[in-house]
Design an enzyme around this catalytic site. Structure first.
Site, PDB file in Angstrom:
ATOM      1  N   LYS A 125       0.860  -1.190   0.000  1.00 44.55           N
ATOM      2  CA  LYS A 125       0.000   0.000   0.000  1.00 44.55           C
ATOM      3  C   LYS A 125       0.888   1.229   0.000  1.00 44.55           C
ATOM      4  CE  LYS A 125      -4.473   0.844   0.125  1.00 44.55           C
ATOM      5  NZ  LYS A 125      -5.606  -0.007  -0.283  1.00 44.55           N
ATOM      6  N   ASP A 165      -6.944   4.216  -4.648  1.00 39.34           N
ATOM      7  CA  ASP A 165      -7.640   4.039  -3.365  1.00 39.34           C
ATOM      8  C   ASP A 165      -8.319   5.395  -3.147  1.00 39.34           C
ATOM      9  OD1 ASP A 165      -7.685   2.026  -0.893  1.00 39.34           O
ATOM     10  OD2 ASP A 165      -7.498   4.009  -0.028  1.00 39.34           O
TER      11      ASP A 165
END
Ligand code: 2IT
Length: 444
Positions: A125, A165
């Site tokens: 991430k 995201d």
């Protein structure tokens, strides 16, 4: 043998001031600790210590100039959590709340989620504390360019494949891919969520929202029930909420609420037409981060500063942000007769809210299972890029649906608990076993 409290105390000591990471880790470790303690190979391999430590973490400076000619400095990150089963894979979040701890929680979750998809993807991430709110397209372009100038040193189509995201959609992926291509002179699947004209996959924009509804459909069927006629409250109004409104409507349910940081909209007629869905996309693209104009445009009710969990609905889908649904919200939903809760944001519910749903035997899907359709379709985008080929929307959608059905089955297999399906336990155990077994095979 591991003891939960002792292990968590040590993890907190090693990771001070990262409450979201600790919350995510605790939820998983609670679910898997018996599986680990019963397996001498896991114990010998110190699997819990190894799975809670990211492989590596990059932090870098992002300098850019705003429209007034003022220099701005943000911090960028990439957390490469675990690549036992495939290249690091996971989104980039641009939001002022982003810290290293946030991205460690998301990377940790991503590792198990990606494992559940059955595709060969490890967990990672990244992102930045950059706030897109109120920024012009030109400012977003300059930020993305500067961000990618640093990030490109650490990623690659066989190494680490970022995607979107919160705060990172098609526009941002385009700007970043453009810069990557300029610097590396290659067209590869280094990012997913790309535009359809330059290597993207059909159905990727819809995939998280569609996937959560496919998963919900399986949950409902497991209770010999149907989506038809169910009323649904969704939070958020971005890409995920958008896909959920479309597929929820197609499955015969009625989505009556969406929300933003400014409050929620209640549309009793249902968020059920193309015009309404298209308008949600316009709201996101405006960078204003407000949902109120929807109510004005479509004659719906707006509740400023409130969350949609006070509504009487059959199903609740938190689709916005971590810890957006707390214990009081869970109690309000249960008091109003909620039948299913499908967490679609990553760690959308607080730990005590999750416990409340499970104790009251409300079927509750955790985000890492229900929202896995997004990254699964990113995996399908990587497959298409590797083949230099593209599948039709029908082909991608059929694969997405099969993956979601299989994730549901894995959760049932590992989470069946005398009649009640504990999806949290099921998802954590199923996701963990594959990563842990791969780590054992690969040595250290
Ligand atoms: O949380 C997630 O799974 C995502 N933001 C999507 C990640 C991806 O690589 O498509």
């Amino acid at each position: 043998m591991y003891n939960l409290d002792e292990f968590m105390a040590e993890l907190e000591r090693k990771n001070p001031a990262q409450p979201e990471f600790i919350q995510a880790a605790k939820e998983v470790i609670e679910s898997i600790i018996d599986v680990v303690n019963d397996n001498p190979a896991y114990l010998k391999a110190k699997i819990l210590e190894r799975i809670t430590e990211p492989d590596r973490v990059f932090s870098f400076k992002v300098e850019w100039e705003d429209d007034n000619g003022e220099v701005q400095v943000n911090r960028g990150y990439r957390v490469q959590f675990n690549n036992a089963i495939g290249p690091y894979k996971g989104g980039l979040r641009f939001h002022p709340s982003v810290t290293l701890g946030t991205l460690k929680f998301l990377g940790f979750e991503q590792m198990f989620k990606n494992s559940l998809t059955t595709l060969p993807m490890g967990g990672g991430k990244g992102g930045s504390d950059f706030n897109p709110k109120g920024r012009s397209d030109a400012e977003i372009l300059r930020f993305c360019r500067s961000f990618m100038t640093e990030l490109q040193k650490y990623i690659g189509p066989e190494t680490d494949v970022p995607a979107g995201d919160i705060g990172v959609g098609g526009r941002e992926i385009g700007f970043m891919y453009g810069q990557y291509k300029r610097l590396k002179v290659e067209n590869t699947g280094v990012l997913t969520g790309k535009g359809i004209n330059w290597g993207g996959s059909l159905v990727r924009p819809e995939a998280t929202g569609y996937g959560t509804m496919y998963f919900a459909d399986e949950m409902v069927k497991a209770n010999k029930d149907t989506m038809k006629g169910k009323t649904i409250a969704v939070s958020g109004f971005g890409n995920v909420a958008w896909g959920a409104c479309i597929k929820g409507t197609e499955l015969g349910a009625k989505v009556v609420a969406i929300s933003g940081p400014d409050g929620y909209v209640y549309d009793e007629k249902g968020i059920s037409t193309k015009e309404k869905w298209d308008y949600m996309l316009q709201l996101r693209a405006s960078n204003k981060d407000i949902v109120a104009p929807y109510a004005e445009k479509f004659g719906a009710k707006f509740f400023p500063g409130k969350k949609p969990w006070e509504l009487k609905v059959d199903m609740a889908f938190p689709c916005a942000f971590q810890n957006e649904l707390n214990l009081a919200d869970a109690k309000a939903l249960i008091a109003n007769g909620v039948k299913y809760v499908v967490e679609t944001s990553n760690m959308g519910c607080t730990a005590d809210a999750v416990t409340e749903f499970i104790n009251k035997k409300i079927p509750f899907a955790p985000g890492k299972a229900a929202n896995a359709g997004g990254v699964a379709t990113s995996g399908l985008e990587m497959s298409q890029n590797a083949m230099k080929y593209s599948w039709s929307a029908e082909e991608v959608d059929a694969k997405l649906k099969t993956i979601m059905i299989n994730i549901h089955s894995s959760c049932v297999q590992e989470g069946k608990d005398s009649g009640y399906i504990n999806y949290v336990k099921g998802a954590n155990i199923a996701g963990f076993k594959k990563v842990a077994d791969a780590m054992l095979d690969l040595g250290y």
